[in-house]
Design an enzyme around this catalytic site. Sequence first.
Site, PDB file in Angstrom:
ATOM      1  N   CYS A   1     -27.310  18.910 -49.776  1.00 51.13           N
ATOM      2  CA  CYS A   1     -27.588  18.010 -50.304  1.00 51.13           C
ATOM      3  C   CYS A   1     -28.131  18.663 -51.974  1.00 51.13           C
ATOM      4  CB  CYS A   1     -29.072  17.246 -50.031  1.00 51.13           C
ATOM      5  SG  CYS A   1     -28.977  16.442 -48.413  1.00 51.13           S
TER       6      CYS A   1
HETATM    7  C1  UGA Z   1     -33.062  17.073 -49.993  1.00 50.12           C
HETATM    8  C2  UGA Z   1     -34.189  16.194 -50.284  1.00 50.12           C
HETATM    9  O1  UGA Z   1     -35.533  16.572 -50.065  1.00 50.12           O
HETATM   10  C3  UGA Z   1     -33.958  14.426 -49.688  1.00 50.12           C
HETATM   11  O2  UGA Z   1     -35.000  13.890 -49.903  1.00 50.12           O
HETATM   12  C4  UGA Z   1     -32.852  14.171 -49.419  1.00 50.12           C
HETATM   13  O3  UGA Z   1     -32.645  12.845 -48.731  1.00 50.12           O
HETATM   14  C5  UGA Z   1     -32.214  15.063 -48.921  1.00 50.12           C
HETATM   15  O4  UGA Z   1     -31.635  16.214 -49.325  1.00 50.12           O
HETATM   16  C6  UGA Z   1     -30.683  14.720 -49.244  1.00 50.12           C
HETATM   17  O5  UGA Z   1     -29.968  14.401 -49.860  1.00 50.12           O
HETATM   18  O6  UGA Z   1     -30.150  14.452 -47.714  1.00 50.12           O
HETATM   19  P1  UGA Z   1     -33.423  18.655 -47.635  1.00 50.12           P
HETATM   20  O7  UGA Z   1     -31.942  19.215 -48.444  1.00 50.12           O
HETATM   21  O8  UGA Z   1     -33.029  18.596 -46.264  1.00 50.12           O
HETATM   22  O9  UGA Z   1     -33.410  17.124 -48.383  1.00 50.12           O
HETATM   23  O10 UGA Z   1     -34.127  19.766 -47.972  1.00 50.12           O
HETATM   24  P2  UGA Z   1     -35.775  19.994 -48.629  1.00 50.12           P
HETATM   25  O11 UGA Z   1     -37.040  20.036 -48.579  1.00 50.12           O
HETATM   26  O12 UGA Z   1     -35.544  18.993 -50.234  1.00 50.12           O
HETATM   27  O13 UGA Z   1     -35.259  21.660 -49.300  1.00 50.12           O
HETATM   28  C7  UGA Z   1     -34.029  21.443 -50.524  1.00 50.12           C
HETATM   29  C8  UGA Z   1     -33.899  23.235 -51.206  1.00 50.12           C
HETATM   30  O14 UGA Z   1     -35.256  23.228 -51.868  1.00 50.12           O
HETATM   31  C9  UGA Z   1     -34.572  24.521 -50.001  1.00 50.12           C
HETATM   32  O15 UGA Z   1     -33.664  25.193 -50.092  1.00 50.12           O
HETATM   33  C10 UGA Z   1     -36.186  24.866 -49.738  1.00 50.12           C
HETATM   34  O16 UGA Z   1     -36.174  26.048 -49.533  1.00 50.12           O
HETATM   35  C11 UGA Z   1     -35.614  24.985 -51.683  1.00 50.12           C
HETATM   36  N1  UGA Z   1     -37.431  24.643 -52.149  1.00 50.12           N
HETATM   37  C12 UGA Z   1     -38.180  23.765 -51.679  1.00 50.12           C
HETATM   38  C13 UGA Z   1     -38.044  25.248 -52.552  1.00 50.12           C
HETATM   39  O17 UGA Z   1     -37.025  26.289 -52.237  1.00 50.12           O
HETATM   40  N2  UGA Z   1     -39.409  25.334 -52.850  1.00 50.12           N
HETATM   41  C14 UGA Z   1     -40.158  24.315 -52.958  1.00 50.12           C
HETATM   42  O18 UGA Z   1     -41.001  24.044 -53.715  1.00 50.12           O
HETATM   43  C15 UGA Z   1     -39.390  22.972 -52.035  1.00 50.12           C
END
Ligand code: UGA
Length: 430
Positions: free
Chosen positions: A268
Amino acid sequence: MKISIVGSGYVGTTVAACFADLGHDVTNVDIDETVVDAINDGAAPIHEPGLDELIADHGGDRLRATTDYGAVRDTDVTFLALPTPARDDGSIDLGIIEQGARSLGEALAEKNGDHLVVVKSTVVPGTTEDQIAQLLAEASGKDIDEQLHVAMNPEFLREGSAVADFRDPDKLVFGARTEFARDRLRAVFEPLVAESSAATVETGIREAEMIKYANNAFLATKVSLVNELGNVCKEYGVDAYEVAEAVGLDDRISERFLRSGVGWGGSCFPKDVAALVAAARDADYEPTLLEAAVEVNDKQPERMLELLEEHVDPAGERIAVLGLAFKPGTDDVRNSRAIPVVEGLQEHGADVVAYDPVATENMRERFPGIEYADSAGEALDGAGGALVVTDWDEFAALDGTFDAMADSVVVDGRRIVERRDGITYEGLTW
Ligand code: UGA
């Protein structure tokens, strides 16, 4: 209410099962017979915590699946939850959703009575009204805003916690332009609104499309900003996690999505930020800040390799990569930061040995030539360096396992490993 959902990916399947659980009668339409059979047999076609139970409870009963688009005629509303993959220039490829809209329109041609089509897929502003609605009108022979209504309802579910996120959303966004569409969306979500504290945002269709992109772009940029601040912290010997903890206490900022490290991956953030950049450029606007967010994200894996090189020359050296999934709790490796990390190690001539508790098979398709270990201990055994890319809990408990390394250099990209005497520990931003 009778609901049909076209598409059984992680959004379509989760939403279908959750709607059934709210008491609706749900039909999932998908071209993949294996997926359809699984749902009808009460088995989840994808792995999401809590989904197995929901599909076991409702599959074949209030939740059914079919390959026949004709099933939509017997429903009040259809959600389009089809993928919008990225093209090489970052823009979204509408081929799949356009085909779905055509098939849906053809099926609806024979329906008597009004119908609502809701786009759930992530699409750039204007797509629902200018492309999907047009295709639906052509294929069905019906007039938009008369017998056939369109709406946009973006999804904010995270992989790995999609069911929990569905049940307790921060917000529900209804993009519509007729009262009929708005009323029907309210009716679909009424049981969820009644049992959660979700805010409901009623807005236009283009605004709803943009809210989804803005949400993901904001979060991705927030992580890139905290990564950039973290890189500066590291230069000054400052612990970026202590800084972020204090900064996050300001409720204008919030403590969430402030974990700095090797950056964001998944299906995403990278795709949506790239699509927004492409859409902005298409409109002759240069989105400087979004481009910078991508640049910072691209550089974090390189910084991990630079830190490793300060201690070991990776050429010909056995280097362990711990974590291949784009985040813990999933076997999804799409745009995982492990990909540029492994590529970088290969460019330096390292002998890569990778480990992940669940994502090995998916990564094997991407890198068939590297060694895959069955445990972190096996990967670390005899390694001259280790790069930690995913914050799986089990990496926090490795402790003595690092002693089996030939040279215990650990570069931690997620702040998951305990610092201790006997290992040369480098945190990415601390
Ligand atoms: C993301 C959004 O959080 C959802 O709200 C959205 O619905 C989804 O995309 C989508 O568009 O379908 P997702 O990709 O499942 O969800 O994962 P996240 O938990 O948001 O993490 C995304 C990335 O950011 C991961 O690689 C994670 O490791 C990284 N991240 C997240 C960080 O490096 N630091 C943080 O503090 C948080």
